[in-house]
Each structure stands twice: as structure tokens, then as C-alpha cells.
Design a protein around this motif. Structure first.
Motif, PDB file in Angstrom:
ATOM      1  N   HIS B 149      10.341 -45.034  29.327  1.00 28.68           N
ATOM      2  CA  HIS B 149       9.600 -45.251  28.245  1.00 28.68           C
ATOM      3  C   HIS B 149       9.672 -44.076  27.069  1.00 28.68           C
ATOM      4  O   HIS B 149       9.771 -44.366  26.131  1.00 28.68           O
ATOM      5  N   LEU B 236       3.762 -50.814  23.487  1.00 32.46           N
ATOM      6  CA  LEU B 236       3.850 -51.592  23.468  1.00 32.46           C
ATOM      7  C   LEU B 236       4.870 -52.368  23.744  1.00 32.46           C
ATOM      8  O   LEU B 236       5.484 -53.424  24.726  1.00 32.46           O
ATOM      9  N   ALA B 237       5.954 -51.881  22.212  1.00 34.26           N
ATOM     10  CA  ALA B 237       7.078 -52.648  22.011  1.00 34.26           C
ATOM     11  C   ALA B 237       7.890 -52.476  23.279  1.00 34.26           C
ATOM     12  O   ALA B 237       9.168 -52.841  23.950  1.00 34.26           O
ATOM     13  N   TRP B 239       7.805 -51.045  26.571  1.00 37.27           N
ATOM     14  CA  TRP B 239       7.112 -51.627  27.334  1.00 37.27           C
ATOM     15  C   TRP B 239       7.404 -53.263  27.689  1.00 37.27           C
ATOM     16  O   TRP B 239       8.136 -54.016  29.001  1.00 37.27           O
ATOM     17  N   GLN B 240       7.259 -53.623  26.018  1.00 42.95           N
ATOM     18  CA  GLN B 240       7.716 -55.583  26.800  1.00 42.95           C
ATOM     19  C   GLN B 240       9.173 -55.942  26.519  1.00 42.95           C
ATOM     20  O   GLN B 240       9.836 -56.660  27.388  1.00 42.95           O
ATOM     21  N   GLU B 241       9.935 -54.592  25.701  1.00 47.38           N
ATOM     22  CA  GLU B 241      11.593 -54.468  26.051  1.00 47.38           C
ATOM     23  C   GLU B 241      11.626 -54.695  27.300  1.00 47.38           C
ATOM     24  O   GLU B 241      13.058 -55.056  27.715  1.00 47.38           O
ATOM     25  N   GLY B 243      10.058 -54.684  29.923  1.00 46.62           N
ATOM     26  CA  GLY B 243       9.950 -56.021  30.967  1.00 46.62           C
ATOM     27  C   GLY B 243      10.697 -57.572  30.776  1.00 46.62           C
ATOM     28  O   GLY B 243      11.098 -57.706  32.010  1.00 46.62           O
ATOM     29  N   ARG B 244      11.057 -57.154  29.662  1.00 52.58           N
ATOM     30  CA  ARG B 244      12.102 -58.348  29.986  1.00 52.58           C
ATOM     31  C   ARG B 244      13.612 -57.899  29.808  1.00 52.58           C
ATOM     32  O   ARG B 244      13.528 -58.878  30.123  1.00 52.58           O
ATOM     33  N   ALA B 249       6.681 -55.355  33.920  1.00 50.28           N
ATOM     34  CA  ALA B 249       5.918 -54.879  32.538  1.00 50.28           C
ATOM     35  C   ALA B 249       4.656 -54.520  32.809  1.00 50.28           C
ATOM     36  O   ALA B 249       4.454 -53.220  33.861  1.00 50.28           O
ATOM     37  N   TYR B 250       4.225 -53.347  31.881  1.00 50.09           N
ATOM     38  CA  TYR B 250       3.290 -52.566  31.684  1.00 50.09           C
ATOM     39  C   TYR B 250       2.020 -52.947  30.712  1.00 50.09           C
ATOM     40  O   TYR B 250       3.036 -53.709  29.711  1.00 50.09           O
ATOM     41  N   ALA B 251       1.322 -52.368  30.777  1.00 53.39           N
ATOM     42  CA  ALA B 251       0.047 -53.017  29.851  1.00 53.39           C
ATOM     43  C   ALA B 251      -0.948 -51.576  29.552  1.00 53.39           C
ATOM     44  O   ALA B 251      -0.693 -50.985  30.832  1.00 53.39           O
ATOM     45  N   GLU B 304      -7.947 -53.543  23.331  1.00 46.98           N
ATOM     46  CA  GLU B 304      -7.024 -53.872  24.781  1.00 46.98           C
ATOM     47  C   GLU B 304      -8.354 -53.362  26.084  1.00 46.98           C
ATOM     48  O   GLU B 304      -8.497 -54.432  26.055  1.00 46.98           O
TER      49      GLU B 304
END
Lengths: 100, 393
Positions: B149, B236-237, B239-241, B243-244, B249-251, B304
Motif C-alpha cells: 500500500h 482509502l482508494a 485500500w479499496q482497490e 480489497g477489490r 479490505a482495510y479501513a 471516520e
């Protein structure tokens, strides 16, 4: 001229280059450093023998040669330190108080 | 189907750095970070990683070498701990203000004195304001993923900032854990090529790091602050990518059993696992207790965080650093100031534990929840924070 130069040096954060880098050489020229001078050198061209010592000693290279061959301070950069007056062998430079 | 390989977390971290195809690694040994750069030196020596490995004479030199290499456009990595991070101090701010995309692992270890090689967060908590992106990892898998990341984030043209990946010393760096490792082709274009728009180049000379006169210093700081705050969208993008593409997934703020939780524990790093054990026990006993874990520490994910604690009445914040002379630990201060302006806010109690490698147990968290409830009903403690496990005599 002075105002135009000032605007180029002092800019807002949105216009700063990445990491505050300087992208063009010679940019310090655009920063007017003579604004807080208390005394200003005044040259008597009659006494000046055009030796150029004031130009050599000036820490800011603010003493510049005129067309006549004598020297005058560039007040955009002269800080009024008085070294030129001290070093002039002909006592051709006097310091005058800056007022308003 | 990928399989998990048991390995030391430090080795997995080194493999992630290898997969990010770095150009320059500068290293100075310090426990408990050493295994990471040691393994990288082997990879370079064996020709498995085409990078320049610099053995430097101190951590101050390590980070200075990173600044120089990154300024010249290289993808850079280093790792350190404790005193090593402290020795880097002055250069850390410069790396951020020059907008250099350096990635560094901090294997968190207590600061001297007394001399301690063991784990807490005092090293990085002394470096909160350096302008680097900072994340904390809970597991070895997360540590491996976080390196990937990090390289994606710092290489983003909208970020171009350095990033610290915090990995708890020993308790995570030296743990052997089954980890999913990517084959290089699996990663595909998740990791973009390293390209810097602004770098030292003799054909296009520029000046980096000039004096910031009073007329420009404020603006220079604002530029870094703006980049750091806005980096959150890119993080965030990323992490989302991730996960996809890869299913993990990460937050910025992770939650565990927070449904209808009245009491929230708040942790960072590896002790979160232990805290989950305590939450399980308390939930089994019918207590509405949950856990939130702060992964993204800088930039602090304010919305958040506020959302995560919206329904709680008590937050028990865990600090792994003692902020001498302050009224509470750094995370406690952060949380209190994050909530202060809200009209309805939970009560915040701060607990300091696990200093200098002191074991953190499930029992500690049970005691913390009990104390937090007691403070909420019978009045707050005399001190604004509570030191857990302190022996008086």
C-alpha cells in the motif's frame, strides 16, 4: 519595476512548486531585500574616482556602475550597512537617514 | 488459490519491499528492525533485487541518504527503531517538506532511558508532527500488505510524501505467521512504476531545500499539510482497490464487535489481538463492549473516528507511550481533542500500558473496562490517565 519584481517572489502556497523547490536560476533577484534599510548611501560623483572598491566590498553587489563610470546603489537590494562609505578612499559616499 | 507461507514477519516485509522494486536501500542495524534490512541485503547480494544497498554509519546518515536518493528520483526504503528513529529526527521533517516519497518501517521500540530494546510506541509518538503518513499494523499479513500500500500511495502524484509503516517490535517483527505472499504477476499494476515529476537532474537544474524566508515558510508548511490531509483519499482508494483485487479490505478505523457497544476500547498495533480476546469474554458475559483500532494515525481520520464512536458512551483509550508532564498520553489527547467540539460526546478515559515491552494481557483489558465503568459512574480518577500494572512498592 520594483512592485512587479516583488510580486514574482512572494506568492501564495497554491502556487509554490512541489516541496518549495526553485525551478528557475537567479530567482533571488526577484526578492527585494532592501526594504528594511535605515540609512542610504549617497555618492558624490565629483569626488568619486571610479575605483570600484564600493562595488567589490558591497556584500549584496548593490553598488552598480553608471554610464558615467561612477557608482550608485541599487536601492532594491542595498541594506544600508555602510561598508561602501567606510571603504571609499575618496570619502565620496555618505550615509543619509531614510525618512518616510 | 494462493497458499499461506509460514514466515517471520520481518522477512515478509522485506519481500514486499523487493516486490515494490526499490532502487536504493540505506540501512543501519538496530534491534528489532535488523532482520528486515538484513534480508534485503541478502536479496541484493544474491541478485534477486536490483537495488543499491548502502551500509551507512548511522541512522542520521540512513535517512539523509534516502533524502538524497529520493531527490534524485529513486524509489527508496529504510527501516529503523527507537534511538535510530530519534537520531533521524531533524531529517524526517525535511523529507516531508521536500515532498520525497520515502517508505520507512519503524519496528516500534521503547526510547531510552533506561535502555530498552522492547516494544512500545514511544519512538514514533515523539515523531507525530513530522509530516509523514503513518499507519499501524496489527498482523504480519497486514504488515506485508501495508508495505505494498505504502509504495502505491507515496508514488501517487497527488501525494508525493514519505510514509512510515509502524510494526510493533518483536511482538510483530519477530513473530512467525502464515502469510499470503503475492507472485509478482499477481500484483500486476497495483504498484505503479516509480516516476517523480520533480527531481535533481543535471539537464534540468532546480534548487531543492532553499531557505524559507518568513514570507514563504508558512506557505511551504501549508503545502505539506494540505498534501498530507488530502493523501487520505489516495490511501482509502489504495485500500479499496487492494480489497477489490485481492479480497483483503482495510479501513482507517477498524471495528470489532461494536454493534450497540456502550464501551469502546481503542487500540493501535499488535495488542489489538489481545484486546479482541477481552472483548469476546466481556461480550460472552453480556457486556456491550467493542473495540476500535486506529490503523491510520497520520493524517488522523477525524470523520471516520467520530462516526465509529458516535453511539458509545465510554471510550477507554490505550496509550503505549507516557507523555511526561502532559495530562494524558498522545492518543488520549488526540481522541479528546477530536471529540471536544461535539455537542454529545462520550466520556474518554486514558490508560497507559505495555511500556518498554511489559506484557499486555487479556486481563489488563478486563481491568481497563472495569475501571472505565467505575470512573464513568463514580467520577473520574485524580489523574487524567491511569498507568496499568504499575508496582507501587
Amino acid at each position: 519595476m520594483a512592485e512587479k519584481v516583488e510580486k514574482r517572489a512572494i506568492i501564495g502556497w497554491r502556487n509554490l512548486a512541489l516541496g518549495c523547490a526553485i525551478l528557475e536560476p537567479g530567482s533571488s533577484m526577484h526578492l527585494l531585500t532592501g526594504t528594511w534599510r535605515l540609512q542610504r548611501p549617497v555618492v558624490d560623483p565629483e569626488k568619486c574616482n571610479q575605483c570600484g572598491l564600493c562595488h567589490i566590498y558591497c556584500p549584496d553587489l548593490a553598488m552598480t556602475k553608471t554610464a558615467a563610470g561612477t557608482y550608485e546603489p541599487d536601492l532594491n537590494y542595498c541594506k544600508g550597512c555602510g561598508i561602501c562609505a567606510e571603504e571609499c578612499p575618496k570619502d565620496a559616499i555618505t550615509l543619509v537617514e531614510e525618512k518616510e | 488459490m494462493p497458499t499461506r507461507t509460514p514466515m517471520e514477519v520481518s522477512i515478509a516485509v522485506a519481500k514486499a519491499v523487493q516486490q515494490a522494486d526499490v532502487d536504493v536501500i540505506a540501512a543501519y542495524p538496530i534491534t528489532p528492525q535488523t532482520h528486515i534490512v538484513e534480508h534485503l541485503s541478502e536479496l541484493v547480494a544474491n541478485g534477486e533485487l536490483q537495488a543499491h544497498f548502502m551500509n551507512v554509519e548511522s541512522e542520521h546518515s540512513a535517512i539523509s541518504a534516502m533524502v538524497g536518493a529520493a531527490a534524485a528520483g529513486a524509489s527508496t526504503f529504510t527501516a529503523t527503531s527507537s534511538q535510530g528513529l530519534a537520531l533521524m529526527h531533524e531529517i524526517l521533517f525535511i523529507a516531508a517538506s521536500l515532498r520525497l516519497p520515502i517508505v520507512m518501517v519503524v519496528a516500534n521500540r521503547a526510547l531510552s532511558g533506561p535502555i530498552s530494546i522492547w516494544n512500545d510506541h514511544s519512538d514514533i509518538m515523539a515523531e507525530r508532527d513530522i509530516g509523514w503518513i503513518q499507519v499501524f499494523c496489527e498482523t504480519g499479513q497486514e504488515a506485508y500488505d501495508a508495505i505494498l500500500h505504502a509504495f502505491r500511495v507515496v508514488r501517487d502524484p497527488n501525494v508525493v510524501l514519505p510514509m512510515v509503516v509502524n510494526i510493533d517490535g518483536f511482538n510483530l517483527t519477530h513473530v512467525i505467521e502464515p502469510i499470503y505472499l503475492f507472485e509478482q504477476e499477481e500484483l500486476g499494476d497495483y504498484l505503479p512504476e516509480h516516476r517523480q515529476s520533480l527531481k535533481l537532474d543535471i539537464d534540468h537544474p532546480i534548487t531543492m531545500g532553499p531557505v524559507g524566508i518568513p514570507e514563504v515558510y508558512t506557505e511551504a508548511k501549508k503545502q505539506v499539510e494540505d498534501a498530507l490531509i488530502n493523501s487520505k483519499q489516495v490511501i482509502l482508494a489504495a485500500w479499496q482497490e487492494f480489497g477489490r483485487r485481492f479480497g483483503r479490505a482495510y479501513a482507517p478505523i477498524e471495528t470489532y464487535r461494536v454493534e450497540d457497544a456502550q464501551i469502546l476500547l481503542m487500540t493501535m498495533g499488535v495488542i489489538s489481538r489481545t484486546a479482541m480476546g477481552a472483548v469476546d469474554r466481556l461480550r460472552d458475559a453480556g457486556k456491550p463492549v467493542g473495540l476500535i483500532r486506529c490503523r491510520l494515525w497520520r493524517p488522523f481520520p477525524l470523520p471516520e473516528f467520530r462516526e465509529a464512536v458516535r453511539q458509545a458512551s465510554i471510550i477507554a483509550v490505550i496509550d503505549r507511550h507516557i507523555s511526561l508532564g502532559a495530562h494524558s498520553g498522545p492518543v488520549g489527547q488526540e481522541v479528546r481533542s477530536a471529540l471536544y467540539t461535539l455537542p454529545n460526546r462520550p466520556q474518554v478515559f486514558d490508560f497507559v500500558l505495555g511500556l518498554g515491552g511489559r506484557d499486555v494481557t487479556v486481563h489488563d483489558f478486563l481491568e481497563i473496562v472495569e475501571l472505565a465503568e467505575q470512573y464513568a459512574t463514580q467520577g473520574p480518577p485524580e489523574s487524567e490517565y491511569t498507568l496499568i500494572g504499575l508496582r507501587e512498592v
